[in-house]
Each structure stands twice: as structure tokens, then as C-alpha cells.
Design a protein around this motif. Structure first.
Motif, mmCIF file in Angstrom:
data_model
loop_
_atom_site.group_PDB
_atom_site.id
_atom_site.type_symbol
_atom_site.label_atom_id
_atom_site.label_comp_id
_atom_site.label_asym_id
_atom_site.label_seq_id
_atom_site.Cartn_x
_atom_site.Cartn_y
_atom_site.Cartn_z
ATOM 1 N N MET A 143 9.069 18.565 -5.726
ATOM 2 C CA MET A 143 8.002 18.539 -6.407
ATOM 3 C C MET A 143 8.210 17.651 -7.931
ATOM 4 S SD MET A 143 5.140 19.686 -5.568
ATOM 5 C CE MET A 143 5.201 19.214 -3.547
ATOM 6 N N PHE B 47 10.190 15.575 -8.445
ATOM 7 C CA PHE B 47 10.196 14.009 -8.075
ATOM 8 C C PHE B 47 8.871 13.372 -7.863
ATOM 9 C CE2 PHE B 47 11.099 10.211 -5.693
ATOM 10 C CZ PHE B 47 11.882 9.648 -6.345
ATOM 11 N N ALA B 48 8.004 14.162 -7.084
ATOM 12 C CA ALA B 48 6.661 13.649 -6.484
ATOM 13 C C ALA B 48 5.657 13.387 -7.572
ATOM 14 C CB ALA B 48 6.026 14.467 -5.466
ATOM 15 N N PHE B 49 5.881 14.244 -8.704
ATOM 16 C CA PHE B 49 5.244 14.062 -9.902
ATOM 17 C C PHE B 49 5.746 13.368 -10.918
ATOM 18 C CE2 PHE B 49 2.877 17.473 -7.940
ATOM 19 C CZ PHE B 49 1.560 17.438 -8.390
ATOM 20 N N PRO B 50 5.177 12.282 -11.084
ATOM 21 C CA PRO B 50 5.677 11.281 -12.375
ATOM 22 C C PRO B 50 5.378 12.009 -13.798
ATOM 23 C CG PRO B 50 3.592 10.297 -11.414
ATOM 24 C CD PRO B 50 3.731 12.016 -10.760
ATOM 25 N N LEU C 24 3.526 11.941 -16.360
ATOM 26 C CA LEU C 24 2.055 11.219 -16.560
ATOM 27 C C LEU C 24 1.974 10.858 -17.939
ATOM 28 C CD1 LEU C 24 -0.055 13.645 -14.858
ATOM 29 C CD2 LEU C 24 0.517 11.786 -14.024
ATOM 30 N N GLY C 25 1.445 9.407 -17.995
ATOM 31 C CA GLY C 25 1.268 8.759 -19.142
ATOM 32 C C GLY C 25 -0.168 9.337 -19.555
ATOM 33 N N LYS C 26 -0.412 9.617 -20.934
ATOM 34 C CA LYS C 26 -1.345 10.250 -21.647
ATOM 35 C C LYS C 26 -2.397 9.023 -21.843
ATOM 36 C CE LYS C 26 -2.087 12.917 -25.684
ATOM 37 N NZ LYS C 26 -2.233 12.077 -26.519
ATOM 38 N N GLU C 27 -3.670 9.599 -21.770
ATOM 39 C CA GLU C 27 -4.909 8.635 -22.086
ATOM 40 C C GLU C 27 -4.515 8.128 -23.500
ATOM 41 O OE1 GLU C 27 -8.564 9.981 -21.428
ATOM 42 O OE2 GLU C 27 -9.643 8.310 -22.543
ATOM 43 N N GLY D 213 -5.919 2.137 -21.704
ATOM 44 C CA GLY D 213 -4.821 3.028 -20.861
ATOM 45 C C GLY D 213 -4.963 2.132 -19.528
ATOM 46 N N GLY D 214 -5.279 2.861 -18.469
ATOM 47 C CA GLY D 214 -5.497 2.319 -17.219
ATOM 48 C C GLY D 214 -6.776 1.941 -16.847
ATOM 49 N N THR D 215 -7.441 2.308 -17.710
ATOM 50 C CA THR D 215 -8.858 2.252 -17.561
ATOM 51 C C THR D 215 -9.444 1.152 -18.516
ATOM 52 O OG1 THR D 215 -9.729 4.079 -18.892
ATOM 53 C CG2 THR D 215 -9.345 4.468 -16.305
#
Lengths: 156, 354
Positions: free
Chosen positions: A34, A36-39, A41-44, A69-71
Motif C-alpha cells: 500500500m 508503494f502504491a500510494f505515491p 502526493l504533491g500538494k495543490e 499545479g497539475g490543473t
């Protein structure tokens, strides 16, 4: 007092031992998988810094996009010349919104949501207005920040 | 082909005669609803096609945010027969989902899920869920505008789940937003994780069907009916039907190759009239029925909870339908099945036409 028989049989003892060993093994494995599967996370982002001259001569009643950010964020010059910065992501299902200059409204094509020129949701499924950012100018820089965030630029 | 020495060699080591006897002993009931039996076989055939074409495409596809879109265009335009296999893979997935739904509703309306076949239903239902996830993850691999918007909405919708939503969303996206990480993650799901689970479940589903034999509809159970051997009678019929399906598939693939949209741009708005794959339309239409907020609560969350409740009930129908499990007629669940079917069909049609 000496018991005539053991409370824990050899079988129970071994089953508990192996069972416990298996449980420990699998929970450890599961935890690691788990993690490993959860990176991480970058924050907004709290704020972004843009070049002022890219946005200064924006025609009225139009938008210019910038990465948030990513958006996406929208730098918006209203028809009356005042400016607004908002997050260009629909509050309903996170699709990017588009600006319709003819209607002076923001529009989300995914589920036909509409926002007026202040980002307020007026039609369709969106439950909330678009997020409005605070714009501050500093020399050649344009700082777009979330509301209530203290901007601390790294010292050059 | 007759190799007596090979046969003898095998016979000395394995009980071939026993296997033959077992195969000969497999009987299929013959009655007026027996065409439903073929829908499962067709789905299996389409799954096989998906596996084969998928393996071929995986040799050339590049799962990277900068190259994914371009690599598909190259598969279609530059590779020998690339267009054909991509087209087959696309249409194979569409037909597979169509036949999964037909198979599902056939099973539901003939009540083939009733005791003792509950687990056949459960494995089949999970396979349908996996197939839809296959569709969604495969679609993102195109990395075009429509796929990008669809995956943002789908993963964002999962995020509206109370309490565990953010967890599911982060797990699916591998990041805060739909990014290159999501593309890689969906690629891993699509080519490694889902195929393995699917393979296992299909195997289990088929073994369970062999263990139970074919279900006969309640109304016909008491009647005298003929049983015909699977080998060779039904087996040949199956093959004939598969051939027809292959013909339809190749025709669709040749005359209606799927398009690929403009490369996804996280900054750009989605195109006008963006629509997800047709099997998501009934969900989308349902979401549209709900206003943004209901009595101060988030309408989206309520919609997602209701939809999940409806799907969960559907999944558990074999365990709720006590009457048919006792072998009695159960008109209530026939009506529930019809309502589900009509809802699915109308909402899909409305979503398609609007």
C-alpha cells in the motif's frame, strides 16, 4: 497449584504461533504494498508566480490560462477592464471550464455547468462557485495565490 | 490427424479415456430459452480476441505522457496491419461489453443466479466490473482530450464517496490530478493487473459452470426436456456463432475504424459535447438528475451513494431472492430485473441522444 493437564495444547500453541506469524507476514506485506502504491502526493500549490508582462495586455472580455499545479488557472479580464484570477476547474466533476465571451460566462462542457463572470455557479450541476484567487503585483512578477495564504517568495 | 504412437504414449501416462468420458458426459438442456447459453460463450470468445490483440498492441504502444498519443497514431498509420488490430481491439471491447450486459440480463431474467449458482453470478458480476475498468483504463491510454476529461470525471466521481473517496481517488490517479503518473498507472492496470485477475476469475467462472451444469429456467424445470451432448453438438454450434461474431467484428473494424482525438492538454477545456463511452452514459444521466446540493448536503455525494446502493442491490439479488432459491416463482424479482433493464436502456438512450 499444579495443573494435571496443560491449558494450552501443543497443537493450539503451534497454530497460534504459525497463525500469528502468517498474520504478521501478510499485514507487513500489505502495508508495504500500500505504501508503494500510494505515491507521496504533491500538494495543490498555495500560489504561483507569473511574468507580469505576459498578462498585462490581455484584451478585455477574454482569458489567459496558466498552469496551477497539475490543473489550470484562468487570468480573466472582464468586459469593464477589471481583472480576476480563478481556478479553471469545474466545482462539479473537475473538468476544465471554458470562457464564452459572447455570453460573458464560464462553461463546463462535461455536464453543461455555467458560471457567471464572477465565477458564481448559475446553471447546471455545479454545487459551488469557481475558486477565486488573490492577485498581487510585485515588480515584474504577478503572484496568484489562494485566498488567505501568506505568500513568501524565496529570496533570490 | 491420427498419431497412434503419440496417443499410446499419452495414454500410458494420463487417463485420456477418462477425460474423453468426462467430455462426452457433458450434456446441455435443450429448450426454448437455450439461446441465452450462447451469450456467455460469445463473451469468452471476445475476451480471447481482446487478449490476443492487446498483446500485439502492447509491443508498440509507449506508455509515456509525451509519446503515448503519437505511438497510437504510428501504430495506425505506419505499422503493417496496425490499423486493423487497433480497430479490432476497440470494437472487440465494445462488443464484449454489449455481450456482457446481454449475458447479465439474460441470467437475471431467467433467474439462472438462483441457488446453487450464486457464486457463478458473483464471479460474473465482478468480471463485468473489471471489464468496465478495462474499458476506462484502456481508453485513457489514447491520451486524447476526451479520454482525459472522462478519466478526470470518473476518478473525481469516486472521490465524492464519503470517507474513503480521497483514498480511492489518490490510488487511481497516483497523484492529485490526472497526470503522466495516472497514465502509467492505468497502463499497469490495463496490461498487467486486470488481465491476471480476469484470467483467474474467468477460469473460476467456467469451472463453477461445469460443476453446476447449465441452469434451466424455473418455468421449464418441471417439463420433460431433451439434453444434447456438448461434444460435438453444442460445441460446433458455439464455434458457428463465434464465426459470425468474428465476421461482424472484422466488418466493424474495417469499415468503422475508431478515431483518436487531439492530444490531451491539462490546460485546455474539453471539446464541446464531450461524452464518455456509452456504458458510462447511464451513470452520467443519473448524476445529471441531481442538483448541486440537496438540503445542504452535497448532491454529488448523494447521487454517488444512491447509484452505489443500486449497484450493490443488483449484485446481491441472488441472496435477496429467497423465493426462486426455493424453486418457487418469483415475479417480484422479474419486475426488479425489468426495471433495471429499462432504466439502463432509457438512460443510455437519453444520454446518447441529448
Amino acid at each position: 497449584m499444579k495443573l494435571k493437564y496443560s491449558l494450552v495444547t501443543r497443537r493450539t500453541f503451534l497454530n497460534t504461533l504459525f497463525g500469528g506469524w502468517l498474520a504478521a507476514f501478510f499485514s507487513g506485506t500489505f502495508y508495504a504494498l500500500m505504501r508503494f502504491a500510494f505515491p507521496t502526493l504533491g500538494k495543490e500549490p498555495d500560489f504561483v508566480v507569473l511574468n507580469k508582462k505576459d498578462f498585462m495586455d490581455l484584451a478585455s472580455n477574454s482569458i489567459k490560462r496558466f498552469p496551477w499545479g497539475g490543473t489550470v488557472g484562468l487570468y480573466y479580464t472582464k468586459a469593464d477592464g477589471s481583472v480576476l484570477a480563478l481556478k479553471g476547474v469545474c466545482s462539479h466533476m473537475e473538468c476544465n471550464v471554458d470562457y464564452k465571451p459572447a455570453e460573458k460566462r464560464f462553461y463546463c462542457a462535461c455536464h453543461q455547468g455555467w458560471f457567471d463572470e464572477n465565477g458564481t455557479n448559475i446553471k447546471g450541476p455545479p454545487p459551488k462557485p469557481l475558486e477565486i484567487f488573490v492577485i498581487t503585483e510585485e515588480d515584474e512578477k504577478l503572484i496568484i495565490a489562494k485566498k488567505g495564504v501568506k505568500v513568501e517568495l524565496p529570496k533570490a | 490427424m491420427n498419431c497412434p504412437r503419440l496417443k499410446d504414449w499419452l495414454e500410458e501416462r494420463y487417463d485420456l479415456k477418462g477425460i474423453k468420458r468426462l467430455a462426452k458426459g457433458k450434456l446441455i438442456p435443450e429448450h426454448r430459452w437455450d439461446f441465452w447459453y450462447y451469450t456467455g460463450g460469445i463473451t469468452l470468445f471476445l475476451f480471447i480476441i481482446q487478449f490476443v490483440t492487446g498483446m500485439l498492441l502492447a509491443m508498440y504502444y509507449v506508455p509515456h505522457i509525451d509519446f503515448a498519443h503519437k505511438s497510437i497514431i504510428e501504430i495506425v498509420t505506419k505499422l503493417n496491419m496496425g490499423w486493423f488490430f487497433r480497430s479490432l481491439h476497440h470494437w472487440g471491447s465494445q462488443l464484449a461489453i454489449v455481450f456482457l450486459f446481454i449475458h447479465l440480463f439474460g441470467t437475471l431474467l431467467t433467474k439462472a443466479y438462483r441457488k446453487p449458482r450464486e457464486l457463478v453470478w458473483v464471479t460474473g458480476f465482478i468480471l463485468l466490473g473489471l471489464s468496465i475498468f478495462f474499458g476506462l483504463s484502456g481508453y485513457l491510454l489514447l491520451w486524447d482530450e476526451r479520454a482525459f476529461a472522462a478519466v478526470r470525471v470518473a476518478t473525481g466521481g469516486a472521490g465524492a464517496f464519503p470517507f474513503i473517496g480521497w483514498f480511492i481517488k489518490a490510488f487511481l490517479r497516483g497523484s492529485m490530478d490526472v497526470t503522466g503518473d495516472t497514465l502509467l498507472r492505468f497502463y499497469a492496470f490495463h496490461v498487467a493487473i486486470l488481465p491476471l485477475i480476469t484470467l483467474g476469475l474467468v477460469g473460476l467462472h467456467l469451472v463453477l459452470v461445469q460443476v453446476h451444469g447449465m441452469s434451466v429456467p424455473l418455468a421449464l424445470e418441471k417439463e420433460k426436456r431433451r439434453e444434447i451432448p456438448f461434444f460435438p453438438n453444442v460445441f460446433y454450434k458455439d464455434l458457428a456463432v463465434w464465426l459470425v461474431v468474428l465476421g461482424v467484428l472484422a466488418t466493424l473494424a474495417t469499415f468503422f475504424p475508431p478515431e483518436i482525438g487531439v492530444k490531451a492538454d491539462p490546460l485546455a477545456p474539453p471539446p464541446e459535447d464531450v461524452k464518455p463511452e456509452w456504458y458510462f452514459l447511464f451513470l452520467l444521466q443519473t448524476l445529471k438528475l441531481f442538483p448541486g446540493s440537496i438540503m445542504g448536503l452535497n448532491g454529488e455525494t448523494i447521487a454517488i451513494l444512491l447509484v452505489s446502493g443500486g449497484i450493490l442491490f443488483f449484485f446481491l439479488i441472488p441472496f435477496f431472492d429467497r423465493k426462486s432459491s426455493r424453486g418457487e416463482k418469483s415475479p417480484l424479482f422479474t419486475w426488479i430485473g425489468v426495471i433495471y433493464l429499462l432504466y439502463f436502456l432509457t438512460m443510455t438512450a437519453v444520454g446518447y441522444l441529448s
